[in-house]
Structures are given as structure tokens and as C-alpha cells.
Design a protein around this motif. Structure first.
Motif, PDB file in Angstrom:
ATOM      1  N   GLN A 111       0.952  -1.228  -0.081  1.00 30.16           N
ATOM      2  CA  GLN A 111       0.069   0.025   0.016  1.00 30.16           C
ATOM      3  C   GLN A 111       0.862   1.238   0.024  1.00 30.16           C
ATOM      4  N   GLY A 112       0.265   2.411  -0.538  1.00 31.65           N
ATOM      5  CA  GLY A 112       1.020   3.516  -0.333  1.00 31.65           C
ATOM      6  C   GLY A 112       0.584   4.632  -1.368  1.00 31.65           C
ATOM      7  N   LEU A 113       1.342   5.602  -1.719  1.00 29.00           N
ATOM      8  CA  LEU A 113       1.241   6.581  -2.475  1.00 29.00           C
ATOM      9  C   LEU A 113       1.921   6.419  -3.907  1.00 29.00           C
ATOM     10  N   ILE A 114       1.025   6.725  -5.005  1.00 26.74           N
ATOM     11  CA  ILE A 114       2.026   6.565  -6.248  1.00 26.74           C
ATOM     12  C   ILE A 114       2.772   7.899  -6.502  1.00 26.74           C
ATOM     13  N   LYS A 115       3.921   7.828  -6.323  1.00 26.64           N
ATOM     14  CA  LYS A 115       4.861   8.956  -6.683  1.00 26.64           C
ATOM     15  C   LYS A 115       5.085   9.281  -8.156  1.00 26.64           C
ATOM     16  N   ILE A 143       5.784   3.451  -5.751  1.00 31.80           N
ATOM     17  CA  ILE A 143       4.894   3.484  -4.783  1.00 31.80           C
ATOM     18  C   ILE A 143       5.784   3.795  -3.571  1.00 31.80           C
ATOM     19  N   GLU A 144       5.292   4.977  -2.639  1.00 31.93           N
ATOM     20  CA  GLU A 144       5.913   5.399  -1.473  1.00 31.93           C
ATOM     21  C   GLU A 144       4.953   4.814  -0.520  1.00 31.93           C
ATOM     22  N   LYS A 145       5.763   3.449   0.169  1.00 30.44           N
ATOM     23  CA  LYS A 145       4.853   2.898   1.221  1.00 30.44           C
ATOM     24  C   LYS A 145       4.966   4.166   2.419  1.00 30.44           C
ATOM     25  N   ASP A 146       6.019   4.551   2.774  1.00 27.25           N
ATOM     26  CA  ASP A 146       6.334   5.426   3.922  1.00 27.25           C
ATOM     27  C   ASP A 146       7.331   6.339   3.626  1.00 27.25           C
ATOM     28  N   SER A 168      -2.977   2.899 -12.576  1.00 25.40           N
ATOM     29  CA  SER A 168      -2.144   4.023 -11.502  1.00 25.40           C
ATOM     30  C   SER A 168      -2.245   5.199 -12.097  1.00 25.40           C
ATOM     31  N   VAL A 169      -2.444   6.339 -10.902  1.00 26.17           N
ATOM     32  CA  VAL A 169      -2.427   7.586 -11.384  1.00 26.17           C
ATOM     33  C   VAL A 169      -1.532   8.286 -10.246  1.00 26.17           C
ATOM     34  N   GLU A 170      -0.460   9.129 -10.605  1.00 24.65           N
ATOM     35  CA  GLU A 170      -0.050   9.813  -9.799  1.00 24.65           C
ATOM     36  C   GLU A 170      -0.532  10.582  -8.773  1.00 24.65           C
ATOM     37  N   GLY A 171      -0.098  10.514  -7.469  1.00 28.78           N
ATOM     38  CA  GLY A 171      -0.855  11.185  -6.312  1.00 28.78           C
ATOM     39  C   GLY A 171      -1.839  10.456  -5.695  1.00 28.78           C
ATOM     40  N   GLU A 172      -2.269   9.149  -6.386  1.00 32.20           N
ATOM     41  CA  GLU A 172      -3.317   8.498  -5.820  1.00 32.20           C
ATOM     42  C   GLU A 172      -2.826   7.427  -4.807  1.00 32.20           C
TER      43      GLU A 172
END
Length: 219
Positions: A111-115, A143-146, A168-172
Motif C-alpha cells: 500500500q502507499g502513494l503513487i509518486k 509506490i511510496e509505502k512510507d 495507476s495515477v500519480e498522487g493516488e
């Protein structure tokens, strides 16, 4: 059997094409052994196409420290390598090759943020070749997990695969084992993980997307 939405159009086209060909043959050569053989082959081929887009019923395996297989297939690479597109440093690469008989849905391994997201046009070399990672048509998803852990996932088209679908979408923000996309007709997925990640799989091991634990992040 549930069919993935990415298969609806292709399945409809194959059904119409096979129905038209079978009808032409029937009215040309009539019923008989030759027509029966062709009809059986065409039905078998159609069922294989339908099966390719199957959606399995699975209960995802999740865990904050776990990396879950992003695809069904066979592990073909486990090695330390240079990742030159985004990180530009040494990473631990794990690659999974999907044959046309595998389920071809892709899942997020963490899980994380699509960078970062990019689609690259390219060649259609055999997906198990090392240079397919940099020369084939592909997507790159970071993907930035943390704040301490970021991984890269790459979908790669193969000699048979001709279309990569990514959601995938950046920022999602995405969840572990959420559907990431689909690669049509044979392909590969690469993971680039931090050095020191504990890998739980072995070369040539068969893995199951959203089920098999690829590895664990070091404490």
C-alpha cells in the motif's frame, strides 16, 4: 467464472469472428468430419481466450511489512541491479514471468502513494530476456509505502502481449493487493526493492498474485 472487464471487447470480437468462419465453412463444405474438427478447434481456442481473462476468487494476503506477489507466474530474476529510470541506484530486482495460461491481472504489492507513473513505448522481445526490462513496451509505477520505503513496479509487454493496461495515477493512494492493471497475452512484472529486503521466494518458483509473499522489508 467471472470475466475481467478488459476482456469484454476482445472476447466479443473473437466470438463473432469464429461464428462467421464456422458459418462460412458449414455452408461451403457442409457437415462432416472436417467441419467437426474445425468446429471443435475453434471452440477450444475461444474457451482459451475466455479463460485468459478470468478473475479468480481470492482472499488477499496483506501485511504492513510484507511484499505480496503482483502477478501469477514464475520467478525468473532475483538479483541486485542498477535501476536507472527513477532511483538511479542499486536495488534488489525480483521478476515474475507470466505465460499465456496464467491469470494476467496485476496487483499492488504494497500500500502507499503513487509518486511516479510513466508509460514507455518499445519493442516486444520475449519477456524473460533481461533487456526486455529496458527495451520493451512497459510502464513504471513508483509506490511510496512510507517516508522510509519506496518501491518500483514495472509492467513489461512480451513477444505475445501487445497491450498493457494500468490504473495507476500519480498522487493516488492505493491499497495492498488492489488491482493495478492487466497485461494482455503473456508478459512480465519487475519489482525493484530496497537493498536489505528479505526475499522469501526462489528462482523458478511459481507464485500467485495477491497470495504469495515475495519478501519482507527489513526493520
Amino acid at each position: 467464472m467471472t470475466i475481467h472487464k478488459e476482456g469484454f471487447g476482445i472476447i466479443a470480437v473473437f466470438f463473432i469472428a469464429i461464428a462467421v468462419i464456422d458459418a462460412i465453412l458449414f455452408f461451403t463444405i457442409g457437415s462432416g468430419l472436417l467441419f467437426d474438427i474445425f468446429f471443435a478447434v475453434s471452440i477450444t481456442f475461444f474457451l482459451l481466450v475466455v479463460s485468459f481473462f478470468r478473475v479468480p476468487k481470492r482472499t488477499p494476503v496483506v501485511g504492513d511489512n510484507l511484499i505480496i506477489a503482483p502477478a501469477d507466474g514464475k520467478v525468473v530474476v532475483i538479483e541486485e541491479t542498477e535501476e536507472s529510470e527513477y532511483f538511479k541506484d542499486r536495488r534488489l530486482q525480483v521478476s515474475i514471468f507470466m505465460s499465456p495460461l496464467n491469470v494476467h491481472i496485476n496487483w499492488y504489492p504494497v500500500q502507499g502513494l503513487i509518486k511516479y507513473f510513466r508509460h514507455h513505448s518499445g519493442l516486444f522481445l520475449k519477456a524473460w530476456l533481461p533487456k526486455s526490462s529496458s527495451e520493451n513496451e512497459r510502464t513504471t509505477i513508483v509506490i511510496e509505502k512510507d517516508k522510509n520505503i519506496t518501491i518500483l513496479m514495472r509492467q513489461i509487454a512480451g513477444a505475445v502481449a501487445r497491450r498493457i493496461v494500468s490504473y495507476s495515477v500519480e498522487g493516488e493512494k492505493v491499497e495492498q493487493c488492489q488491482q493495478e492493471g492487466f497485461i494482455k497475452f503473456g508478459s512480465r512484472v519487475d519489482l525493484y526493492l530496497p537493498l536489505g529486503t528479505k526475499i522469501d521466494v526462489k528462482l523458478n518458483q511459481k507464485v500467485t498474485g495477491s497470495q504469495t509473499i515475495i519478501g519482507r522489508f527489513s526493520d
